[in-house]
Design a protein around this motif. Structure first.
Motif, short mmCIF file in Angstrom:
data_model
loop_
_atom_site.label_atom_id
_atom_site.label_comp_id
_atom_site.label_asym_id
_atom_site.label_seq_id
_atom_site.Cartn_x
_atom_site.Cartn_y
_atom_site.Cartn_z
N ASP A 121 21.02 14.66 -13.10
CA ASP A 121 20.17 15.85 -13.12
C ASP A 121 20.77 16.95 -12.24
O ASP A 121 20.71 18.13 -12.59
CB ASP A 121 18.76 15.51 -12.62
CG ASP A 121 18.05 14.56 -13.57
OD1 ASP A 121 18.33 14.60 -14.78
OD2 ASP A 121 17.23 13.75 -13.09
N ARG A 167 21.55 13.31 -7.95
CA ARG A 167 20.14 13.06 -8.29
C ARG A 167 20.03 12.67 -9.76
O ARG A 167 20.51 13.38 -10.64
CB ARG A 167 19.29 14.31 -8.02
CG ARG A 167 19.18 14.67 -6.54
CD ARG A 167 18.28 15.88 -6.33
NE ARG A 167 18.12 16.17 -4.91
CZ ARG A 167 17.18 15.63 -4.14
NH1 ARG A 167 16.30 14.77 -4.67
NH2 ARG A 167 17.10 15.93 -2.86
N GLY A 169 16.77 11.58 -11.86
CA GLY A 169 15.35 11.33 -11.81
C GLY A 169 14.86 11.26 -10.38
O GLY A 169 15.14 12.15 -9.56
N SER A 170 14.19 10.19 -10.03
CA SER A 170 13.70 10.02 -8.66
C SER A 170 14.74 9.35 -7.76
O SER A 170 14.52 9.22 -6.55
CB SER A 170 12.42 9.17 -8.67
OG SER A 170 12.67 7.88 -9.23
N GLN A 171 15.86 8.97 -8.34
CA GLN A 171 16.89 8.28 -7.57
C GLN A 171 17.90 9.27 -7.01
O GLN A 171 18.34 10.20 -7.70
CB GLN A 171 17.61 7.27 -8.47
CG GLN A 171 18.60 6.37 -7.73
CD GLN A 171 19.24 5.36 -8.65
OE1 GLN A 171 19.33 5.56 -9.85
NE2 GLN A 171 19.69 4.24 -8.10
N VAL A 172 18.23 9.09 -5.73
CA VAL A 172 19.22 9.94 -5.06
C VAL A 172 20.32 9.05 -4.49
O VAL A 172 20.06 8.12 -3.72
CB VAL A 172 18.58 10.76 -3.92
CG1 VAL A 172 19.66 11.60 -3.23
CG2 VAL A 172 17.46 11.64 -4.45
#
Length: 218
Positions: A121, A167, A169-172
């Motif tokens: 993203d 990044r 989604g919600s994962q970094v």
């Protein structure tokens, strides 16, 4: 380039020759003893020839194994020599090295790539000095998998930290970029450890840690 020190290196050909001669000597000694026993055997109670044949076969097997080991040692030495010759040709070339920091020269514009295994993203590259001050930030929106090329504006002389944030989604995820650097010299180890490349602004790294050779970032 450091000279090759052969004082601690063993010549596999010499070692295998000594080992093979030792096995051959034992076999010859056994044959002489067998011939002597056959000549002096009791005609009324002859020796069992099958046992001698079995022992001769065992000696031949040992010789074969030692010969195989000698061949493998010779191939390993040839491979190491080839690696040394090829690595010396890298001096002055550009390579991609995974690293989170460099020591930059005045006015240097470091470049490199951020390698993505899958689409993301957002990808952010942040360059900071050793005091934590942000010097440069670059952001890519919705990049596909592959390499993202980058170049940092001219830096003052000093050490800098490169941080990559991916990044999805919600994962970094945090990682290190592949920096494009020049090979300054080659260090050849005395033993079987990795060949070391002296990289501009990074110091020594293993030859096998290099991600790509001859890479120019445009």
């Amino acid at each position: 380039m450091n000279p090759i020190n052969n004082s601690n290196r063993t010549n596999p050909a010499q070692t295998s020759e000594v080992t093979a001669n030792s096995a051959l000597g034992l076999k010859n000694e056994f044959l002489q003893m067998m011939v002597a026993q056959i000549k002096n055997q009791d005609p009324l109670n002859p020796l069992d020839g099958a046992e001698y044949v079995s022992q001769l076969a065992q000696f031949s097997m040992v010789e074969g194994i030692e010969g195989l080991r000698a061949g493998q040692a010779g191939q390993a030495e040839m491979l190491y020599t080839q690696q040394v010759l090829q690595s010396t040709a890298l001096i002055g070339t550009t390579v991609l090295v995974p690293s989170t920091g460099i020591a930059a020269k005045q006015g240097e514009q470091p470049s490199g790539v951020i390698r993505l295994d899958s689409a993301a993203d957002e990808v952010t590259l942040t360059v900071k000095d050793l005091n934590g001050k942000v010097i440069n930030t670059q952001i890519w929106k919705y990049p596909e998998s592959g390499d993202i090329a980058f170049e940092v504006p001219a830096l003052d002389e000093g050490s800098y930290v490169f941080d990559v944030e991916v990044r999805m989604g919600s994962q970094v995820l945090n990682g290190a970029p592949l920096l494009s650097r020049e090979v300054e010299k080659i260090s050849l180890p005395k033993t079987g450890s990795d060949i070391q490349l002296s990289i501009a602004g990074m110091g020594s790294v293993s030859l096998f840690s290099i991600s790509e050779f001859g890479k120019t970032i445009s």
